[in-house]
Design a protein around this motif. Structure first.
Motif, PDB file in Angstrom:
ATOM      1  N   THR A   8       0.831  -1.207   0.000  1.00 35.59           N
ATOM      2  CA  THR A   8       0.000   0.000   0.000  1.00 35.59           C
ATOM      3  C   THR A   8       0.865   1.257   0.000  1.00 35.59           C
ATOM      4  O   THR A   8       0.560   2.224  -0.711  1.00 35.59           O
ATOM      5  N   ALA A  17      -5.921   4.924   1.626  1.00 31.07           N
ATOM      6  CA  ALA A  17      -7.184   4.194   1.481  1.00 31.07           C
ATOM      7  C   ALA A  17      -7.373   3.697   0.048  1.00 31.07           C
ATOM      8  O   ALA A  17      -7.902   2.604  -0.185  1.00 31.07           O
ATOM      9  N   THR A  18      -6.944   4.488  -0.932  1.00 24.05           N
ATOM     10  CA  THR A  18      -7.033   4.057  -2.328  1.00 24.05           C
ATOM     11  C   THR A  18      -6.134   2.857  -2.572  1.00 24.05           C
ATOM     12  O   THR A  18      -6.525   1.885  -3.231  1.00 24.05           O
ATOM     13  N   THR A  50      -5.190   0.666  -0.403  1.00 20.90           N
ATOM     14  CA  THR A  50      -5.806  -0.487   0.262  1.00 20.90           C
ATOM     15  C   THR A  50      -6.914  -1.077  -0.589  1.00 20.90           C
ATOM     16  O   THR A  50      -7.047  -2.302  -0.716  1.00 20.90           O
ATOM     17  N   LYS A  51      -7.709  -0.211  -1.200  1.00 21.90           N
ATOM     18  CA  LYS A  51      -8.795  -0.672  -2.077  1.00 21.90           C
ATOM     19  C   LYS A  51      -8.242  -1.451  -3.270  1.00 21.90           C
ATOM     20  O   LYS A  51      -8.838  -2.448  -3.709  1.00 21.90           O
ATOM     21  N   GLY A  81      -9.064  -4.191   6.651  1.00 26.46           N
ATOM     22  CA  GLY A  81      -9.813  -3.736   7.801  1.00 26.46           C
ATOM     23  C   GLY A  81     -10.179  -4.869   8.735  1.00 26.46           C
ATOM     24  O   GLY A  81     -10.160  -6.043   8.369  1.00 26.46           O
ATOM     25  N   GLU A  83      -9.235   4.486   9.647  1.00 26.88           N
ATOM     26  CA  GLU A  83     -10.054   3.326   9.308  1.00 26.88           C
ATOM     27  C   GLU A  83     -11.405   3.743   8.738  1.00 26.88           C
ATOM     28  O   GLU A  83     -11.925   3.114   7.811  1.00 26.88           O
ATOM     29  N   GLU A  99     -12.036   6.366   6.943  1.00 23.23           N
ATOM     30  CA  GLU A  99     -11.826   6.769   5.553  1.00 23.23           C
ATOM     31  C   GLU A  99     -11.634   5.551   4.656  1.00 23.23           C
ATOM     32  O   GLU A  99     -12.137   5.501   3.532  1.00 23.23           O
ATOM     33  N   ARG A 100     -10.911   4.552   5.154  1.00 28.43           N
ATOM     34  CA  ARG A 100     -10.699   3.353   4.354  1.00 28.43           C
ATOM     35  C   ARG A 100     -12.040   2.668   4.067  1.00 28.43           C
ATOM     36  O   ARG A 100     -12.292   2.232   2.942  1.00 28.43           O
ATOM     37  N   GLU A 101     -12.901   2.561   5.070  1.00 29.94           N
ATOM     38  CA  GLU A 101     -14.195   1.930   4.867  1.00 29.94           C
ATOM     39  C   GLU A 101     -15.058   2.733   3.898  1.00 29.94           C
ATOM     40  O   GLU A 101     -15.740   2.165   3.040  1.00 29.94           O
ATOM     41  N   GLU A 120     -14.048   4.686   1.496  1.00 32.09           N
ATOM     42  CA  GLU A 120     -13.541   4.543   0.132  1.00 32.09           C
ATOM     43  C   GLU A 120     -13.899   3.182  -0.456  1.00 32.09           C
ATOM     44  O   GLU A 120     -14.219   3.063  -1.641  1.00 32.09           O
ATOM     45  N   ASP A 158     -11.612   8.088  -3.296  1.00 30.17           N
ATOM     46  CA  ASP A 158     -10.812   8.508  -2.158  1.00 30.17           C
ATOM     47  C   ASP A 158     -11.322   9.858  -1.675  1.00 30.17           C
ATOM     48  O   ASP A 158     -12.252  10.438  -2.253  1.00 30.17           O
TER      49      ASP A 158
END
Length: 361
Positions: free
Chosen positions: A35, A47-48, A50-51, A137, A265, A267-269, A271, A277
């Motif tokens: 990442t 976050a992007t 991670t996606k 996550g 976390e 923000e990650r969820e 996205e 993002d």
């Protein structure tokens, strides 16, 4: 949002990495960019990145290997072994260094079953769970999912952990242990507090699931975190602060860092659900924000539309840390005891194990 909207950034990166895998540029067992590497190469948010890895996992193109990272999954059929595990053994995954230059962890000796009684350990289980949580996550972590990552039966995990709650505590213990505090603290109380706080922030940055997992009101017994609590308490005791006030200050600082880190976390969820993002999402909201601010009712906020505001969580953390320490400096230099001590739940009900919730920072 109209139908002609541009393809989200994460989809473009997924397409590029998919192409590299399908053309053999990234071969089975090779590490794909982490990442952090994705954020550097493509200039996107964490976050992007991670996606991107989450989507590649869903397509079955990559999988996580504890202690190694995310590697390309073998697409060829396994040798003619009727009961072969569905995923390649760690020795096959780690046959050569990843393209990023980090050598893969050696697998078990030839003929040793990766998930057999001699191969499965508590450390491997915890490592695998942390890898999943870091990439996708905490909601993605389950006993079944961790077993699948290790290529073992789900029930075999229960020889080492009691349940998911037990696994979570061990995950937090392992994550915090990655960044031990030095044996000797800096000379001043403020420098000691800064060092502990920044290390904790770094841990939350590396493991976005960690901040939401920690509980202030129902503290978990996390052994590696006790050193953080003791560090802060000793720094404050050295300046004559009493036990109750020192622990209250410790919890205040911890909860500031933990509260800010929970945005990682969240923000990650967000996205993962939206495919956008934070910058892309703000672009979709800009016209509505401008229309509201140009009404003249919010002049202070309206001025920011001209100059812009770059939301930098690292900068926000540092600003708040210094202001909290400024307040503690006033308290430590004063002669009267502080007002507004929290005796009740947080300060009074936490016993020796309770300090672990206020454990780090």
């Amino acid at each position: 949002m109209g139908g002609g909207q541009a393809v989200p950034r994460y989809s473009r990166i997924v397409g590029e990495l998919r192409r590299r895998i399908e053309t053999g540029e990234l071969a089975p067992g090779d590490r794909v960019p982490s990442t952090r590497e994705i954020t550097r190469q493509w200039g996107v948010a964490m976050a992007t990145a991670t996606k991107v890895l989450t989507e590649l996992r869903r397509e079955g193109l990559v999988h996580a290997v504890p202690g190694v990272g995310t590697v390309v999954t073998a697409t060829t059929a396994a040798p003619s072994t009727p009961d072969a595990a569905p995923s390649p053994a760690p020795s096959a995954r780690a046959a050569r260094p990843g393209r990023s230059g980090t050598p893969a962890r050696p697998g078990p000796p030839s003929g040793a079953p990766a998930g057999g009684p001699t191969g499965l350990t508590l450390a491997r289980i915890v490592d695998a769970a942390v890898v999943v949580a870091d990439a996708e996550g905490l909601t993605a972590v389950s006993m079944r999912r961790v077993a699948a990552e290790l290529g073992v039966a789900t029930m075999s995990l229960y020889r080492h952990v009691t349940d998911k709650d037990d696994l979570l505590v061990r995950m937090m213990d392992s994550a915090i242990a990655e960044r031990p505090l030095p044996a000797e603290p800096p000379p001043g109380w403020r420098e000691s507090m800064e060092l502990a706080a920044r290390q904790l922030w770094g841990l939350f940055r590396s493991h976005p699931w960690l901040a939401p997992a920690l509980s202030l009101t129902r503290p978990q017994l996390i052994t590696s975190a006790l050193a953080y609590s003791e560090w802060v308490l000793e720094a404050l005791h050295s300046r004559g602060l009493d036990d109750q006030s020192a622990f209250t200050a410790h919890l205040t600082l911890l909860n500031y860092i933990r509260g800010l880190a929970q945005n990682l976390e969240t923000e990650r969820e967000a996205e993962a659900q939206s495919g956008l993002d934070s910058e892309e999402w703000m672009d979709t909201q800009e016209s509505a924000f401008r229309a509201t601010l140009e009404s003249g009712r919010y002049p202070g906020l309206a001025r920011l539309t001209g100059t812009g505001y770059d939301l930098d969580l690292d900068g926000l953390f540092e600003f708040g840390l210094q202001r909290l320490l400024d307040g503690l400096a006033v308290l430590l230099d004063g002669n009267s005891p502080p007002g507004g001590r929290t005796g009740g739940t947080a300060g009074g009900a936490l016993g020796p194990a309770g300090r672990t919730s206020g454990s780090a920072g």
